[in-house]
Scaffold this motif. Structure first.
Motif, PDB file in Angstrom:
ATOM      1  N   LEU A 136       3.989  17.394  -2.892  1.00 29.14           N
ATOM      2  CA  LEU A 136       2.875  17.547  -3.580  1.00 29.14           C
ATOM      3  C   LEU A 136       2.451  19.050  -3.056  1.00 29.14           C
ATOM      4  CD1 LEU A 136       1.213  14.266  -3.025  1.00 29.14           C
ATOM      5  CD2 LEU A 136       2.079  15.209  -5.078  1.00 29.14           C
ATOM      6  N   GLY A 137       3.327  19.952  -2.927  1.00 30.89           N
ATOM      7  CA  GLY A 137       2.970  21.345  -2.405  1.00 30.89           C
ATOM      8  C   GLY A 137       2.903  22.288  -3.562  1.00 30.89           C
ATOM      9  N   LEU A 138       3.385  21.612  -4.539  1.00 33.98           N
ATOM     10  CA  LEU A 138       3.269  22.362  -6.085  1.00 33.98           C
ATOM     11  C   LEU A 138       1.883  22.587  -6.754  1.00 33.98           C
ATOM     12  CD1 LEU A 138       6.488  20.845  -7.485  1.00 33.98           C
ATOM     13  CD2 LEU A 138       6.250  23.068  -6.477  1.00 33.98           C
ATOM     14  N   GLU A 139       1.655  23.620  -7.246  1.00 30.46           N
ATOM     15  CA  GLU A 139       0.418  23.725  -7.932  1.00 30.46           C
ATOM     16  C   GLU A 139       0.198  22.943  -9.123  1.00 30.46           C
ATOM     17  OE1 GLU A 139      -1.097  27.688  -8.660  1.00 30.46           O
ATOM     18  OE2 GLU A 139      -0.260  28.442  -6.578  1.00 30.46           O
ATOM     19  N   LYS A 140       1.341  22.879  -9.822  1.00 28.16           N
ATOM     20  CA  LYS A 140       1.235  21.826 -11.097  1.00 28.16           C
ATOM     21  C   LYS A 140       2.092  20.728 -11.126  1.00 28.16           C
ATOM     22  CE  LYS A 140       2.281  22.184 -15.921  1.00 28.16           C
ATOM     23  NZ  LYS A 140       2.967  23.105 -17.221  1.00 28.16           N
ATOM     24  N   TYR A 141       1.293  19.679 -11.066  1.00 21.80           N
ATOM     25  CA  TYR A 141       1.945  18.289 -10.642  1.00 21.80           C
ATOM     26  C   TYR A 141       2.865  17.802 -11.712  1.00 21.80           C
ATOM     27  CZ  TYR A 141      -1.000  18.496  -6.479  1.00 21.80           C
ATOM     28  OH  TYR A 141      -1.502  18.979  -5.357  1.00 21.80           O
ATOM     29  N   THR A 142       3.842  17.254 -11.349  1.00 25.55           N
ATOM     30  CA  THR A 142       4.456  16.415 -12.823  1.00 25.55           C
ATOM     31  C   THR A 142       4.828  14.954 -12.308  1.00 25.55           C
ATOM     32  OG1 THR A 142       6.901  16.730 -11.371  1.00 25.55           O
ATOM     33  CG2 THR A 142       6.100  18.697 -12.903  1.00 25.55           C
ATOM     34  N   PHE A 143       5.289  14.255 -13.316  1.00 24.11           N
ATOM     35  CA  PHE A 143       5.536  12.808 -12.863  1.00 24.11           C
ATOM     36  C   PHE A 143       6.352  12.599 -11.751  1.00 24.11           C
ATOM     37  CE2 PHE A 143       7.954   8.865 -13.095  1.00 24.11           C
ATOM     38  CZ  PHE A 143       6.667   7.998 -13.373  1.00 24.11           C
ATOM     39  N   ALA A 144       7.373  13.222 -11.218  1.00 27.19           N
ATOM     40  CA  ALA A 144       7.972  13.074 -10.214  1.00 27.19           C
ATOM     41  C   ALA A 144       7.153  13.266  -8.906  1.00 27.19           C
ATOM     42  CB  ALA A 144       9.227  13.971  -9.969  1.00 27.19           C
ATOM     43  N   ASP A 145       5.940  14.010  -8.862  1.00 31.23           N
ATOM     44  CA  ASP A 145       5.130  14.092  -7.815  1.00 31.23           C
ATOM     45  C   ASP A 145       4.404  13.070  -7.564  1.00 31.23           C
ATOM     46  OD1 ASP A 145       6.101  16.684  -7.276  1.00 31.23           O
ATOM     47  OD2 ASP A 145       4.989  17.447  -9.088  1.00 31.23           O
ATOM     48  N   TYR A 146       4.151  12.063  -8.748  1.00 28.54           N
ATOM     49  CA  TYR A 146       3.393  10.844  -8.701  1.00 28.54           C
ATOM     50  C   TYR A 146       3.983   9.485  -8.521  1.00 28.54           C
ATOM     51  CZ  TYR A 146      -0.445  13.924 -10.119  1.00 28.54           C
ATOM     52  OH  TYR A 146      -1.221  14.853 -10.237  1.00 28.54           O
ATOM     53  N   PHE A 147       5.564   9.936  -8.564  1.00 27.49           N
ATOM     54  CA  PHE A 147       6.288   8.625  -8.684  1.00 27.49           C
ATOM     55  C   PHE A 147       6.163   7.777  -7.533  1.00 27.49           C
ATOM     56  CE2 PHE A 147      11.032   7.189  -8.710  1.00 27.49           C
ATOM     57  CZ  PHE A 147      10.842   5.901  -9.664  1.00 27.49           C
ATOM     58  N   PHE A 148       6.347   8.192  -6.111  1.00 27.72           N
ATOM     59  CA  PHE A 148       5.996   7.495  -4.936  1.00 27.72           C
ATOM     60  C   PHE A 148       4.638   6.730  -5.116  1.00 27.72           C
ATOM     61  CE2 PHE A 148       4.254   7.007  -0.628  1.00 27.72           C
ATOM     62  CZ  PHE A 148       5.110   6.453  -0.034  1.00 27.72           C
ATOM     63  N   GLN A 149       3.946   7.343  -5.402  1.00 28.65           N
ATOM     64  CA  GLN A 149       2.072   6.718  -5.227  1.00 28.65           C
ATOM     65  C   GLN A 149       2.215   5.626  -6.381  1.00 28.65           C
ATOM     66  OE1 GLN A 149      -0.121   7.388  -3.311  1.00 28.65           O
ATOM     67  NE2 GLN A 149       1.018   8.952  -2.172  1.00 28.65           N
ATOM     68  N   ILE A 150       2.998   5.720  -7.481  1.00 27.77           N
ATOM     69  CA  ILE A 150       2.832   4.898  -8.554  1.00 27.77           C
ATOM     70  C   ILE A 150       3.748   3.688  -8.258  1.00 27.77           C
ATOM     71  CG2 ILE A 150       3.583   4.205 -10.867  1.00 27.77           C
ATOM     72  CD1 ILE A 150       2.933   6.977 -11.671  1.00 27.77           C
ATOM     73  N   ASN A 151       4.824   4.108  -7.379  1.00 27.96           N
ATOM     74  CA  ASN A 151       5.625   2.814  -7.057  1.00 27.96           C
ATOM     75  C   ASN A 151       4.841   1.924  -5.824  1.00 27.96           C
ATOM     76  OD1 ASN A 151       7.951   1.224  -6.671  1.00 27.96           O
ATOM     77  ND2 ASN A 151       8.673   2.814  -4.797  1.00 27.96           N
ATOM     78  N   TYR A 152       4.317   2.813  -4.835  1.00 26.19           N
ATOM     79  CA  TYR A 152       3.346   2.277  -3.850  1.00 26.19           C
ATOM     80  C   TYR A 152       2.243   1.444  -4.602  1.00 26.19           C
ATOM     81  CZ  TYR A 152       0.325   2.881   0.174  1.00 26.19           C
ATOM     82  OH  TYR A 152      -0.646   2.561   1.222  1.00 26.19           O
ATOM     83  N   PHE A 153       1.730   2.058  -5.520  1.00 23.56           N
ATOM     84  CA  PHE A 153       0.553   1.078  -6.195  1.00 23.56           C
ATOM     85  C   PHE A 153       1.142  -0.121  -6.865  1.00 23.56           C
ATOM     86  CE2 PHE A 153      -1.903   0.108 -10.042  1.00 23.56           C
ATOM     87  CZ  PHE A 153      -3.186   0.097  -9.280  1.00 23.56           C
ATOM     88  N   ILE A 154       2.076  -0.122  -7.534  1.00 30.36           N
ATOM     89  CA  ILE A 154       2.739  -1.211  -8.208  1.00 30.36           C
ATOM     90  C   ILE A 154       3.029  -2.193  -7.254  1.00 30.36           C
ATOM     91  CG2 ILE A 154       4.844  -2.172  -9.294  1.00 30.36           C
ATOM     92  CD1 ILE A 154       4.635   0.467 -10.873  1.00 30.36           C
ATOM     93  N   LEU A 155       3.693  -1.769  -6.004  1.00 31.47           N
ATOM     94  CA  LEU A 155       3.991  -2.810  -4.870  1.00 31.47           C
ATOM     95  C   LEU A 155       2.800  -3.301  -4.069  1.00 31.47           C
ATOM     96  CD1 LEU A 155       6.085  -4.196  -2.904  1.00 31.47           C
ATOM     97  CD2 LEU A 155       6.125  -2.048  -1.446  1.00 31.47           C
ATOM     98  N   GLY A 156       1.757  -2.662  -4.103  1.00 32.81           N
ATOM     99  CA  GLY A 156       0.429  -3.082  -3.526  1.00 32.81           C
ATOM    100  C   GLY A 156      -0.042  -4.066  -4.540  1.00 32.81           C
ATOM    101  N   ILE A 157      -0.131  -3.894  -5.908  1.00 33.96           N
ATOM    102  CA  ILE A 157      -0.733  -4.775  -6.939  1.00 33.96           C
ATOM    103  C   ILE A 157       0.342  -6.159  -6.971  1.00 33.96           C
ATOM    104  CG2 ILE A 157      -0.723  -5.380  -9.048  1.00 33.96           C
ATOM    105  CD1 ILE A 157      -3.050  -3.594  -8.225  1.00 33.96           C
ATOM    106  N   ILE A 158       1.656  -6.143  -6.561  1.00 33.83           N
ATOM    107  CA  ILE A 158       2.411  -7.548  -6.562  1.00 33.83           C
ATOM    108  C   ILE A 158       2.162  -8.003  -5.260  1.00 33.83           C
ATOM    109  CG2 ILE A 158       4.729  -8.027  -6.321  1.00 33.83           C
ATOM    110  CD1 ILE A 158       5.754  -5.694  -7.900  1.00 33.83           C
ATOM    111  N   LEU A 159       1.831  -7.275  -4.315  1.00 33.22           N
ATOM    112  CA  LEU A 159       1.678  -8.002  -2.906  1.00 33.22           C
ATOM    113  C   LEU A 159       0.388  -8.806  -2.969  1.00 33.22           C
ATOM    114  CD1 LEU A 159       2.224  -8.531   0.235  1.00 33.22           C
ATOM    115  CD2 LEU A 159       0.836  -6.352   0.654  1.00 33.22           C
ATOM    116  N   LEU A 160      -0.672  -8.174  -3.500  1.00 36.60           N
ATOM    117  CA  LEU A 160      -2.107  -8.623  -3.777  1.00 36.60           C
ATOM    118  C   LEU A 160      -1.876  -9.887  -4.729  1.00 36.60           C
ATOM    119  CD1 LEU A 160      -5.079  -8.223  -3.177  1.00 36.60           C
ATOM    120  CD2 LEU A 160      -5.145  -6.794  -5.234  1.00 36.60           C
ATOM    121  N   TYR A 161      -1.168  -9.651  -5.748  1.00 26.09           N
ATOM    122  CA  TYR A 161      -1.156 -10.847  -6.873  1.00 26.09           C
ATOM    123  C   TYR A 161      -0.079 -12.138  -5.939  1.00 26.09           C
ATOM    124  CZ  TYR A 161       0.737 -13.881 -10.141  1.00 26.09           C
ATOM    125  OH  TYR A 161       0.983 -14.921 -10.991  1.00 26.09           O
ATOM    126  N   LEU A 162       0.665 -11.747  -5.318  1.00 21.85           N
ATOM    127  CA  LEU A 162       1.352 -12.961  -4.738  1.00 21.85           C
ATOM    128  C   LEU A 162       0.779 -13.594  -3.653  1.00 21.85           C
ATOM    129  CD1 LEU A 162       4.967 -11.087  -4.038  1.00 21.85           C
ATOM    130  CD2 LEU A 162       4.357 -13.203  -5.246  1.00 21.85           C
TER     131      LEU A 162
END
Length: 175
Positions: A110-136
């Motif tokens: 995230l030190g880059l000025e222009k963010y790409t999908f790869a920069d968000y990949f961890f946060q998206i994975n983290y979000f999906i895991l959080g939603i799955i946990l919440l649903y479970l």
């Protein structure tokens, strides 16, 4: 339909422990050491810390996130008397998302000025895991055949609120 054999609740807990242990161990491979030094004995303390401190901080942060998920999963298991096939299948999706965490965290830059999908990949994975946990937890706590009989509605709600934290934090990270 509740599962009694051959996959007992304790076996689900064991595979969950194994996946977390494996994933937490994999995180260490992303700690960067200076490539320019051929021998570890020639690296000074200053050189080591200036080149590896950010990767060590990333390791620490992701390790803490995984530890938080591990604790939430086991708080959930502790409040369940059993599980069914639906819970098992969704839990396996959660374990898959957990195994991807070291891979997705390696892309974070995230030190880059222009963010790409790869920069968000961890946060998206983290979000999906959080939603799955919440649903479970929502599914388990609202299913009388899965709940521990001594579980109160207040305790179930409190754990639900705790499970709400990871997807909210990940959503903020994505924004």
């Amino acid at each position: 339909m509740t599962i009694t054999e051959p996959i007992a609740k304790v076996n689900l807990e064991r595979i969950t422990n194994g996946i977390f242990a494996f994933t937490m161990t994999l995180l260490a491979r992303d700690i960067v050491t200076p490539d320019q030094y051929a021998k570890a004995s020639t690296i000074t303390v200053d050189q080591f810390f200036s080149n590896t401190i950010s990767s060590m901080l990333d390791f620490f942060g992701v390790f803490v996130i995984l530890a938080m998920f591990w604790m939430l999963f086991f708080q959930m298991f502790h409040r369940m008397k059993t599980y069914d096939y639906h819970f098992l299948h969704v839990h396996m999706l959660a374990l898959m998302a957990i195994v991807v965490i070291p891979f997705s965290s390696a892309f974070s830059n995230l030190g880059l000025e222009k963010y790409t999908f790869a920069d968000y990949f961890f946060q998206i994975n983290y979000f999906i895991l959080g939603i799955i946990l919440l649903y479970l937890w929502h599914y388990a706590s609202s299913s009388p055949h899965l709940r521990e009989p001594s579980l109160t509605d207040e305790d179930a709600h409190f754990l639900f609120m705790k499970c709400l934290v990871p997807p909210v934090v990940a959503f903020i990270g994505i924004l």
